[in-house]
Write a protein that holds these residues in place. Structure first.
Motif, PDB file in Angstrom:
ATOM      1  N   TRP A   1     -41.788 -26.967 -29.872  1.00 36.11           N
ATOM      2  CA  TRP A   1     -41.724 -28.377 -29.211  1.00 36.11           C
ATOM      3  C   TRP A   1     -42.110 -29.624 -29.947  1.00 36.11           C
ATOM      4  CZ3 TRP A   1     -38.203 -28.095 -25.692  1.00 36.11           C
ATOM      5  CH2 TRP A   1     -37.890 -27.222 -24.960  1.00 36.11           C
ATOM      6  N   HIS A   2     -43.334 -29.492 -30.528  1.00 36.88           N
ATOM      7  CA  HIS A   2     -44.013 -30.559 -31.351  1.00 36.88           C
ATOM      8  C   HIS A   2     -43.248 -30.829 -32.611  1.00 36.88           C
ATOM      9  CE1 HIS A   2     -45.869 -26.796 -33.036  1.00 36.88           C
ATOM     10  NE2 HIS A   2     -46.013 -27.564 -34.092  1.00 36.88           N
ATOM     11  N   ASP A   3     -42.647 -29.805 -33.154  1.00 36.98           N
ATOM     12  CA  ASP A   3     -41.442 -30.108 -34.371  1.00 36.98           C
ATOM     13  C   ASP A   3     -40.055 -31.129 -34.362  1.00 36.98           C
ATOM     14  OD1 ASP A   3     -43.502 -28.936 -35.936  1.00 36.98           O
ATOM     15  OD2 ASP A   3     -42.527 -26.828 -36.014  1.00 36.98           O
ATOM     16  N   ILE A   4     -39.979 -31.018 -32.839  1.00 37.85           N
ATOM     17  CA  ILE A   4     -38.631 -31.758 -32.395  1.00 37.85           C
ATOM     18  C   ILE A   4     -38.833 -33.200 -32.348  1.00 37.85           C
ATOM     19  CG2 ILE A   4     -37.053 -32.040 -30.664  1.00 37.85           C
ATOM     20  CD1 ILE A   4     -37.457 -29.331 -30.099  1.00 37.85           C
ATOM     21  N   ALA A   5     -38.098 -33.865 -33.404  1.00 39.90           N
ATOM     22  CA  ALA A   5     -37.901 -35.364 -33.555  1.00 39.90           C
ATOM     23  C   ALA A   5     -37.166 -36.102 -32.524  1.00 39.90           C
ATOM     24  CB  ALA A   5     -37.560 -35.856 -34.775  1.00 39.90           C
ATOM     25  N   ALA A   6     -35.964 -35.353 -32.191  1.00 39.58           N
ATOM     26  CA  ALA A   6     -34.930 -35.970 -31.406  1.00 39.58           C
ATOM     27  C   ALA A   6     -33.981 -34.789 -30.717  1.00 39.58           C
ATOM     28  CB  ALA A   6     -34.125 -37.009 -31.852  1.00 39.58           C
ATOM     29  N   ILE A   7     -33.568 -35.130 -29.413  1.00 38.06           N
ATOM     30  CA  ILE A   7     -32.573 -34.147 -28.800  1.00 38.06           C
ATOM     31  C   ILE A   7     -31.366 -35.290 -28.674  1.00 38.06           C
ATOM     32  CG2 ILE A   7     -31.903 -32.684 -27.028  1.00 38.06           C
ATOM     33  CD1 ILE A   7     -34.934 -32.197 -26.513  1.00 38.06           C
ATOM     34  N   THR A   8     -30.264 -34.684 -29.263  1.00 40.48           N
ATOM     35  CA  THR A   8     -28.945 -35.653 -29.197  1.00 40.48           C
ATOM     36  C   THR A   8     -27.835 -34.881 -28.712  1.00 40.48           C
ATOM     37  OG1 THR A   8     -28.450 -35.431 -31.595  1.00 40.48           O
ATOM     38  CG2 THR A   8     -29.729 -37.286 -30.933  1.00 40.48           C
ATOM     39  N   VAL A   9     -26.757 -35.436 -28.530  1.00 39.86           N
ATOM     40  CA  VAL A   9     -25.290 -34.620 -28.166  1.00 39.86           C
ATOM     41  C   VAL A   9     -24.309 -34.990 -29.119  1.00 39.86           C
ATOM     42  CG1 VAL A   9     -23.698 -34.481 -26.446  1.00 39.86           C
ATOM     43  CG2 VAL A   9     -26.093 -35.037 -25.542  1.00 39.86           C
ATOM     44  N   ASP A  10     -23.940 -34.303 -29.879  1.00 39.98           N
ATOM     45  CA  ASP A  10     -22.906 -34.064 -30.628  1.00 39.98           C
ATOM     46  C   ASP A  10     -21.474 -34.156 -30.091  1.00 39.98           C
ATOM     47  OD1 ASP A  10     -24.805 -34.292 -32.883  1.00 39.98           O
ATOM     48  OD2 ASP A  10     -24.351 -32.364 -33.642  1.00 39.98           O
ATOM     49  N   ARG A  11     -20.612 -35.262 -30.489  1.00 44.91           N
ATOM     50  CA  ARG A  11     -18.990 -35.099 -30.075  1.00 44.91           C
ATOM     51  C   ARG A  11     -18.203 -34.440 -31.320  1.00 44.91           C
ATOM     52  NH1 ARG A  11     -15.772 -40.061 -27.938  1.00 44.91           N
ATOM     53  NH2 ARG A  11     -15.388 -40.692 -30.282  1.00 44.91           N
ATOM     54  N   SER A  12     -17.668 -33.507 -30.954  1.00 49.17           N
ATOM     55  CA  SER A  12     -16.638 -33.019 -32.246  1.00 49.17           C
ATOM     56  C   SER A  12     -15.483 -32.690 -31.745  1.00 49.17           C
ATOM     57  CB  SER A  12     -17.311 -31.725 -32.684  1.00 49.17           C
ATOM     58  OG  SER A  12     -17.517 -30.664 -31.586  1.00 49.17           O
ATOM     59  N   GLY A  13     -14.482 -32.660 -32.738  1.00 49.52           N
ATOM     60  CA  GLY A  13     -12.994 -32.422 -32.169  1.00 49.52           C
ATOM     61  C   GLY A  13     -12.040 -33.836 -32.349  1.00 49.52           C
ATOM     62  N   GLY A  14     -11.566 -34.242 -31.110  1.00 49.52           N
ATOM     63  CA  GLY A  14     -10.901 -35.287 -31.184  1.00 49.52           C
ATOM     64  C   GLY A  14      -9.385 -35.189 -31.112  1.00 49.52           C
ATOM     65  N   ARG A  15      -8.671 -34.047 -31.530  1.00 52.72           N
ATOM     66  CA  ARG A  15      -7.515 -33.784 -31.435  1.00 52.72           C
ATOM     67  C   ARG A  15      -6.822 -33.975 -29.953  1.00 52.72           C
ATOM     68  NH1 ARG A  15      -5.093 -28.750 -33.976  1.00 52.72           N
ATOM     69  NH2 ARG A  15      -3.517 -29.151 -33.058  1.00 52.72           N
TER      70      ARG A  15
ATOM     71  N   THR B   1     -43.417 -21.902 -26.319  1.00 50.86           N
ATOM     72  CA  THR B   1     -43.274 -22.405 -27.701  1.00 50.86           C
ATOM     73  C   THR B   1     -42.451 -23.407 -28.282  1.00 50.86           C
ATOM     74  OG1 THR B   1     -42.161 -20.257 -28.707  1.00 50.86           O
ATOM     75  CG2 THR B   1     -44.340 -20.176 -28.204  1.00 50.86           C
ATOM     76  N   GLY B   2     -41.172 -23.148 -27.748  1.00 45.10           N
ATOM     77  CA  GLY B   2     -39.917 -24.089 -28.264  1.00 45.10           C
ATOM     78  C   GLY B   2     -38.538 -23.679 -27.652  1.00 45.10           C
ATOM     79  N   VAL B   3     -37.783 -24.185 -28.397  1.00 49.11           N
ATOM     80  CA  VAL B   3     -36.224 -23.884 -28.015  1.00 49.11           C
ATOM     81  C   VAL B   3     -35.820 -23.005 -29.309  1.00 49.11           C
ATOM     82  CG1 VAL B   3     -35.547 -26.081 -29.395  1.00 49.11           C
ATOM     83  CG2 VAL B   3     -33.969 -24.979 -27.494  1.00 49.11           C
ATOM     84  N   HIS B   4     -34.916 -22.103 -28.798  1.00 41.98           N
ATOM     85  CA  HIS B   4     -34.281 -21.181 -29.408  1.00 41.98           C
ATOM     86  C   HIS B   4     -32.969 -21.004 -29.341  1.00 41.98           C
ATOM     87  CE1 HIS B   4     -38.711 -19.862 -29.891  1.00 41.98           C
ATOM     88  NE2 HIS B   4     -38.717 -19.864 -28.371  1.00 41.98           N
ATOM     89  N   ALA B   5     -32.178 -21.024 -30.650  1.00 44.48           N
ATOM     90  CA  ALA B   5     -30.821 -20.725 -30.516  1.00 44.48           C
ATOM     91  C   ALA B   5     -30.363 -19.484 -31.126  1.00 44.48           C
ATOM     92  CB  ALA B   5     -29.809 -21.906 -31.274  1.00 44.48           C
ATOM     93  N   HIS B   6     -29.858 -18.752 -30.194  1.00 45.25           N
ATOM     94  CA  HIS B   6     -29.356 -17.278 -30.785  1.00 45.25           C
ATOM     95  C   HIS B   6     -28.062 -16.992 -30.910  1.00 45.25           C
ATOM     96  CE1 HIS B   6     -33.291 -15.865 -28.917  1.00 45.25           C
ATOM     97  NE2 HIS B   6     -33.197 -16.760 -27.942  1.00 45.25           N
ATOM     98  N   ARG B   7     -27.543 -16.751 -31.919  1.00 44.49           N
ATOM     99  CA  ARG B   7     -26.155 -16.330 -32.170  1.00 44.49           C
ATOM    100  C   ARG B   7     -25.867 -15.003 -32.791  1.00 44.49           C
ATOM    101  NH1 ARG B   7     -27.872 -21.003 -34.328  1.00 44.49           N
ATOM    102  NH2 ARG B   7     -27.092 -23.037 -33.505  1.00 44.49           N
TER     103      ARG B   7
END
Length: 153
Positions: free
Chosen positions: A88-102, A73-79
């Motif tokens: 799956w059909h509702d996803i426009a893009a899959i990207t990688v975020d870069r955070s932090g930088g210290r 059915t798709g991807v599920h993020a459990h927190r």
């Protein structure tokens, strides 16, 4: 499709730091309520520093408990405090975020962007310059491949 589950590769480290935060918070609680700081500047510093354990412990536990599942059915993020889902059909893009930088250290998280403009970050897989997941690129390719297979892209 058989379900796939990803958990953070760093979860053991996060549990260790969570335990450290709990011990520091407990020390602070006892020291500040009883006035016990061993009469030293270090004891007073440790009691004050341990106050950081109160917000840090739940945050670290929540990070360690996060997981991502993929199914037909798709991807599920459990927190620890909620869940995000995208078909799956509702996803426009899959990207990688870069955070932090210290100190030039970064965390890399996978972000799911929906067609409706919304987005959410997956709790796993993730990697960082401090705690690398050697299979991050393979897992990212698996998620992107499943998205392509399910949508015919």
């Amino acid at each position: 499709m058989e379900g796939v589950e990803y958990r953070p590769a760093q979860r053991r480290t996060w549990w260790v730091w969570c335990a450290v935060a709990v011990v520091l918070a407990a020390h602070s609680g006892v020291a500040l309520t009883t006035g016990w700081t061993r009469g030293t500047n270090f004891g007073a510093f440790l009691a004050a520093f341990g106050l950081l354990g109160f917000p840090a412990a739940p945050w670290l536990a929540a990070m360690a408990l996060g997981r991502t599942t993929l199914d037909a059915t798709g991807v599920h993020a459990h927190r620890a405090w909620g869940r995000s889902t995208a078909a799956w059909h509702d996803i426009a893009a899959i990207t990688v975020d870069r955070s932090g930088g210290r100190n030039h250290r970064y965390d890399y998280w996978i972000r799911i962007k929906r067609r409706d403009g919304g987005s959410f970050r997956l709790p796993a897989p993730m990697t960082s310059d401090a705690g690398q997941d050697p299979s991050f690129d393979r897992k990212l390719a698996e998620i992107e491949g499943q998205w392509r297979n399910e949508t015919g892209r």
